[in-house]
Design a protein around this motif. Structure first.
Motif, PDB file in Angstrom:
ATOM      1  N   UNK A 283       0.807  -1.211   0.000  1.00 17.93           N
ATOM      2  CA  UNK A 283       0.000   0.000   0.000  1.00 17.93           C
ATOM      3  C   UNK A 283       0.838   1.258   0.000  1.00 17.93           C
ATOM      4  N   UNK A 284       0.145   2.392   0.117  1.00 19.70           N
ATOM      5  CA  UNK A 284       0.808   3.689   0.018  1.00 19.70           C
ATOM      6  C   UNK A 284       1.904   3.910   1.034  1.00 19.70           C
ATOM      7  N   UNK A 285       1.778   3.302   2.213  1.00 13.85           N
ATOM      8  CA  UNK A 285       2.801   3.492   3.235  1.00 13.85           C
ATOM      9  C   UNK A 285       4.152   2.950   2.785  1.00 13.85           C
ATOM     10  N   UNK A 286       4.148   2.034   1.809  1.00 18.93           N
ATOM     11  CA  UNK A 286       5.378   1.449   1.325  1.00 18.93           C
ATOM     12  C   UNK A 286       5.919   2.119   0.070  1.00 18.93           C
ATOM     13  N   UNK A 287       5.166   3.070  -0.478  1.00 20.23           N
ATOM     14  CA  UNK A 287       5.597   3.742  -1.704  1.00 20.23           C
ATOM     15  C   UNK A 287       6.467   4.945  -1.337  1.00 20.23           C
ATOM     16  N   UNK A 288       7.588   4.641  -0.726  1.00 20.70           N
ATOM     17  CA  UNK A 288       8.471   5.648  -0.162  1.00 20.70           C
ATOM     18  C   UNK A 288       9.918   5.295  -0.462  1.00 20.70           C
ATOM     19  N   UNK A 289      10.813   6.135   0.047  1.00 15.50           N
ATOM     20  CA  UNK A 289      12.242   5.899  -0.145  1.00 15.50           C
ATOM     21  C   UNK A 289      12.676   4.615   0.555  1.00 15.50           C
ATOM     22  N   UNK A 290      13.714   3.940   0.039  1.00 14.38           N
ATOM     23  CA  UNK A 290      14.140   2.654   0.614  1.00 14.38           C
ATOM     24  C   UNK A 290      14.432   2.722   2.107  1.00 14.38           C
ATOM     25  N   UNK A 291      15.061   3.789   2.568  1.00 11.37           N
ATOM     26  CA  UNK A 291      15.388   3.870   4.001  1.00 11.37           C
ATOM     27  C   UNK A 291      14.132   3.821   4.848  1.00 11.37           C
ATOM     28  N   UNK A 292      13.103   4.565   4.432  1.00  7.72           N
ATOM     29  CA  UNK A 292      11.857   4.596   5.208  1.00  7.72           C
ATOM     30  C   UNK A 292      11.169   3.237   5.147  1.00  7.72           C
ATOM     31  N   UNK A 293      11.112   2.611   3.952  1.00  9.61           N
ATOM     32  CA  UNK A 293      10.476   1.302   3.828  1.00  9.61           C
ATOM     33  C   UNK A 293      11.165   0.286   4.730  1.00  9.61           C
ATOM     34  N   UNK A 294      12.490   0.290   4.726  1.00 11.74           N
ATOM     35  CA  UNK A 294      13.226  -0.676   5.539  1.00 11.74           C
ATOM     36  C   UNK A 294      12.972  -0.439   7.024  1.00 11.74           C
ATOM     37  N   UNK A 295      12.968   0.833   7.414  1.00 12.20           N
ATOM     38  CA  UNK A 295      12.698   1.174   8.823  1.00 12.20           C
ATOM     39  C   UNK A 295      11.314   0.708   9.241  1.00 12.20           C
ATOM     40  N   UNK A 296      10.323   0.974   8.405  1.00 11.54           N
ATOM     41  CA  UNK A 296       8.948   0.642   8.744  1.00 11.54           C
ATOM     42  C   UNK A 296       8.758  -0.873   8.826  1.00 11.54           C
ATOM     43  N   UNK A 297       9.260  -1.608   7.838  1.00 10.02           N
ATOM     44  CA  UNK A 297       9.101  -3.054   7.844  1.00 10.02           C
ATOM     45  C   UNK A 297       9.818  -3.681   9.038  1.00 10.02           C
TER      46      UNK A 297
END
Length: 351
Positions: A283-297
């Motif tokens: 979803x949209x929460x993952x359509x971000x820069x790699x650093x943010x995606x990795x942090x969130x996951x």
């Protein structure tokens, strides 16, 4: 891009503003490698929306050079809640808000319009199915997974042995409305969040764009009263939180940390119900820069309480191809249905 005379299925992902369509050959090759979007017209009512889906169907065939005669079936997904056979909930939904949509058989209507078999999943199930098959490949039919799709609301899907668990009424996998323990999610004295559906303290009330606008941002702006988003309308501010989060903004990271904890609580419940091999977030929460995606996951995984035996086997991953996942997922479902059809009997040979 198309191949003359090669049989195909078409996948159509119906959304609140756009339809996205794709084409999949019966030997498993996608002929579209990008979004192919056209207006969905859902606000104009069922008849206009079905015509819009027919235009999406015609458009993607024209784009790929595939003849209509090559199409064996169509996969369709829409936002839920809807039955397993594509009948919109009698209470409607966020995307299908007009009374004419309540109890409307959108799958059957498209099937009649196109004159082709149409197979249906809701959008969360479609994305979950695609993530599962891409991740596991040849082992997909021997694996299980749970997916959470964070968007305006929170969709999801449960996959067992490579197939969607639909449930008796077709509404299994409505993970957004699962109630979660909030003791590790909320800050001290933070109000208990209320979902747009009326539930109190379900996952969607935290982990969704609507949850940010209605519940999380109003609270955190009281903690950061000088924040730039304080002077922005709530709806627009909620959409800007993700950009702030990518830049490491403290308020935004607090909000997304709460969403990650909520998803962790959801996956903890899933671990005890289904014990899946994989947990996917999209979803949209993952359509971000790699650093943010990795942090969130990583935060989601940290807050998913697994037993040692489960942790040794479980995978946490992102839903791939993001906005294309829904159309590709229902194309895969249509492909499986076509492959499962019994072969025609051999022609009789005169004696």
């Amino acid at each position: 891009m198309g191949s003359a005379a090669v049989p195909v299925v078409v996948g159509i992902d119906n959304g609140g503003t756009s339809n996205n369509a794709t084409v999949l050959t019966l030997d498993g090759r996608f002929l579209v490698d990008r979004l192919v979007e056209t207006p969905s017209e859902v606000l104009a009512g069922p008849e206009a929306a079905v015509e819009a889906m027919a235009r999406a169907f015609d458009g993607v065939l024209a784009l790929t050079g595939v003849l209509r005669e090559q199409v064996r079936a169509v996969g369709l997904d829409t936002p839920g809640p809807a039955s397993a056979t594509g009948v919109i909930s009698s209470k409607g939904s966020t995307n299908f808000s007009q009374p004419a949509w309540r109890g409307y058989d959108i799958r059957g209507a498209l099937e009649r319009r196109l004159g082709l078999p149409v197979f249906y999943h809701n959008d969360g199930n479609a994305a979950a199915l695609y993530a599962h098959h891409v991740h596991f490949g040849a082992d997909a039919m021997r694996r299980s997974s749970v997916s959470a799709i964070v968007g305006t609301g929170l969709g999801g899907g449960l996959i067992q042995d490579g197939r969607v668990i639909a449930g008796a009424a077709g509404m299994a996998g409505e993970l957004g409305h699962v109630h979660i323990p909030l003791t590790e999610v909320l800050a001290p004295l933070q109000p208990v969040p209320v979902c747009a559906c009326g539930f109190v303290g379900d996952v969607e009330s935290v982990a969704s764009l609507t949850g940010i606008e209605r519940n999380l941002l109003p609270y955190w702006l009281t903690r950061f009263p000088e924040h730039p988003l304080a002077g922005v309308s709530p709806a627009r501010a909620a959409k800007l939180v993700r950009d702030h989060g990518e830049r490491g903004d403290e308020l935004a990271r607090e909000i997304f940390a709460q969403q990650a904890r909520a998803l962790g609580a959801l996956f903890t419940i899933a671990a005890n119900f289904t014990d899946p091999h994989a947990y996917f977030v999209g979803g949209g929460v993952m359509e971000t820069a790699p650093e943010f995606r990795d942090w969130f996951l990583a935060a989601v995984r940290q807050h998913t309480r697994l037993r040692a035996e489960q942790a040794a086997l479980a995978t946490f991953a992102l839903v791939p191809d993001r906005d294309m996942a829904g159309a590709r997922g229902v194309a895969l479902a249509a492909l499986e249905a076509v492959r499962a059809e019994p072969a025609p009997p051999p022609p009789l040979v005169g004696g």
